[in-house]
Every structure is written in C-alpha cells, then in structure tokens.
Write an enzyme that holds these catalytic residues in place. Structure first.
Site, short mmCIF file in Angstrom:
data_model
loop_
_atom_site.label_atom_id
_atom_site.label_comp_id
_atom_site.label_asym_id
_atom_site.label_seq_id
_atom_site.Cartn_x
_atom_site.Cartn_y
_atom_site.Cartn_z
N SER A 7 0.84 -1.20 0.00
CA SER A 7 0.00 0.00 0.00
C SER A 7 0.88 1.25 0.00
O SER A 7 1.53 1.58 1.00
CB SER A 7 -0.90 0.00 1.24
OG SER A 7 -1.66 1.19 1.27
N HIS A 31 -1.14 -1.55 -4.03
CA HIS A 31 -2.45 -1.14 -3.52
C HIS A 31 -2.49 0.39 -3.51
O HIS A 31 -1.61 1.04 -2.94
CB HIS A 31 -2.63 -1.72 -2.12
CG HIS A 31 -3.97 -1.47 -1.52
ND1 HIS A 31 -5.09 -2.20 -1.87
CD2 HIS A 31 -4.39 -0.57 -0.60
CE1 HIS A 31 -6.13 -1.76 -1.17
NE2 HIS A 31 -5.74 -0.76 -0.39
N HIS A 64 -8.35 1.12 -4.38
CA HIS A 64 -9.32 1.06 -3.28
C HIS A 64 -9.99 2.42 -3.21
O HIS A 64 -9.37 3.41 -2.78
CB HIS A 64 -8.54 0.72 -2.00
CG HIS A 64 -9.37 0.66 -0.76
ND1 HIS A 64 -8.82 0.54 0.49
CD2 HIS A 64 -10.72 0.69 -0.56
CE1 HIS A 64 -9.77 0.50 1.40
NE2 HIS A 64 -10.93 0.61 0.79
C1 DX5 Z 1 -6.43 2.69 5.02
C2 DX5 Z 1 -5.98 2.11 3.71
C3 DX5 Z 1 -4.96 1.03 3.83
C4 DX5 Z 1 -3.69 1.49 4.50
C5 DX5 Z 1 -2.98 0.31 5.04
O1 DX5 Z 1 -7.55 3.46 4.81
O2 DX5 Z 1 -7.08 1.56 3.00
O3 DX5 Z 1 -4.67 0.46 2.56
O4 DX5 Z 1 -2.86 2.23 3.64
O5 DX5 Z 1 -1.86 0.74 5.73
P1 DX5 Z 1 -1.29 -0.04 6.98
O6 DX5 Z 1 -0.86 -1.39 6.51
O7 DX5 Z 1 -0.14 0.81 7.41
O8 DX5 Z 1 -2.39 -0.11 8.01
ZN ZN Z 2 -6.65 0.33 1.19
#
Ligand code: DX5
Ligand code: ZN
Length: 220
Positions: A7, A31, A64
């Site tokens: 991400s 992501h 997303h």
């Molecule tokens: C939060 C996002 C996630 C986030 C995950 O709203 O949808 O994709 O970036 O990040 P981590 O793994 O740091 O929780």
């Molecule tokens: Zn996400």
C-alpha cells in the site's frame, strides 16, 4: 498461497517510482488508496498519480476507492490502469450495477466493507464479485492498529465463500504486521495489504517470505 499488496500510502510519496521499484520483486500487487475527504477524513491521491504510476510498474494495481460517488470515477480509474477496483459497500446505492460495470470494463471487482459492516450484507453480491476487501482499521490512514475482531470476520467470510463453492479472494487491509499476518492467512485471508508493514519496516522482505510459506488451516 497468500498474495501480498504494497500500500503506497505509507511510502515516501516524493519518491513514488523508486519506492515501488524497491518492493516490486517481493510483492504481488500495488495497492492504491483513493481518498476524497468525504467518505474518509483524509485526502490522498487520484487519477493523474495512477496514470504516472502505471508507466513505472508492470505489477497489477488494486485501486481502493474511499470516495462518496464511485459511479462517477470507475471508468476513468480503469482507463488509467487499475486492474482491480474495490468499491465500498457503504459508498453507493447501486453496488450491483457498479460491480458489473467494473467487470464489463475488464477489471476485477472487489467489494470493500468497513469494520462495522457485517458480512451477512454480502449475501446477494458475493457471487458477483472477484473479491471482498475487509477493512481491519477504520479507513483513512496508514499505520493504525489492527481491529482484533476482524480476524473472526475473515474466518466467517472464508466459511461463507467455501460453503457457496466460490473462489472469492479475501483481501485484508489495515494494521497487518508480523504479529497477525500468519494467523490471518491461516484463517482464510488470500491477499494481505500492507503499508507500514512494508514501507516502514526494515524486515519486510523476511515478513513477505514468511507470509508466502503460510497455509490456510482449513484448506482442502
Ligand atoms: C487505510 C488504507 C490502507 C492502508 C494500510 O484506509 O485503505 O490500505 O494504507 O496501511 P497499513 O498497513 O499501514 O495499516
Ligand atoms: Zn486500502
């Protein structure tokens, strides 16, 4: 075998292309979190950034959408290179229509659910989607703490998918790290999204390697 998605919200965004190159050989997909300041209390990045990123990597990009009016933007995100599009159950009145729009345009359709949304609400859409994105933090920010009861949600979702004889992907997003990655895969998560777990972790290569060795505990 579980897949891993990096991400980019958690990377050094001023050096986006280099950051993606750094992790590219270890992960299965990128992501890409789109936030509009309405659906979630944060604003991230959108179409022009996706277009630029698309030229920098051959990895699939999972977009997303954390936006209030996904119907207005799906076509353009796919045009700019999204391979998968996750639409929040809570963000639209016409999920079925949007899911089929995504598929008609040649991308994979995921439905995303917030921590408070029960999986029972997916019964009429589960056969239409390629995957479910289970939010294990409240969407909006990287680096939050994993909400513990998400694990049971994933396990129940895995049961639902199996009972229906489906191959639906189960993507878990938020707070995934060394402590919970293995148990998530054991309980049926098929794609682990990680922001901090990759970009703010010196041991990310080792972590990804261990995730890939993990097996679902109720696999056939
Ligand atoms: C939060 C996002 C996630 C986030 C995950 O709203 O949808 O994709 O970036 O990040 P981590 O793994 O740091 O929780
Ligand atoms: Zn996400």
């Amino acid at each position: 075998m579980a897949k891993v998605a990096a991400s980019i919200l958690a990377c050094d965004l001023a050096r986006l292309a280099d950051e993606v190159k750094r992790v590219e050989e270890h992960v299965d997909m990128i992501h890409f979190d789109v936030m509009d300041g309405h659906f979630v209390p944060n604003i991230s990045f959108g179409l022009p950034v996706l277009k630029a990123l698309r030229k920098e990597t051959k990895l699939p990009i999972s977009v997303h959408l954390m936006i209030t009016n996904p119907e207005d933007y799906i076509d353009r995100f796919i045009e700019e290179g999204a391979d998968m599009v996750a639409i929040h159950y809570e963000s639209t009145f016409h999920l079925h229509r949007l899911v089929h729009r995504v598929k008609d345009l040649g991308a994979q359709a995921f439905v995303a659910i917030n921590p408070h949304t029960p999986i029972d609400l997916l019964s009429e859409i589960i056969t239409d989607v390629d995957g479910v994105l289970v939010m294990s933090v409240n969407p909006g920010f990287s680096g939050q703490r994993f909400i513990a009861r998400s694990l049971e949600k994933i396990r129940n979702l895995r049961k639902m998918v199996k009972e229906l004889g489906l191959e639906t992907e189960i993507m878990v997003d938020g707070g995934v790290n060394e402590e919970n990655a293995s148990i998530l895969v054991k309980n049926g998560a098929t794609i682990l999204v990680m922001g901090y777990g990759i970009f703010k972790n010196d041991n990310y290569v080792e972590l990804i390697r261990s995730i890939k060795q993990e097996r679902e505990e109720f696999a056939d």
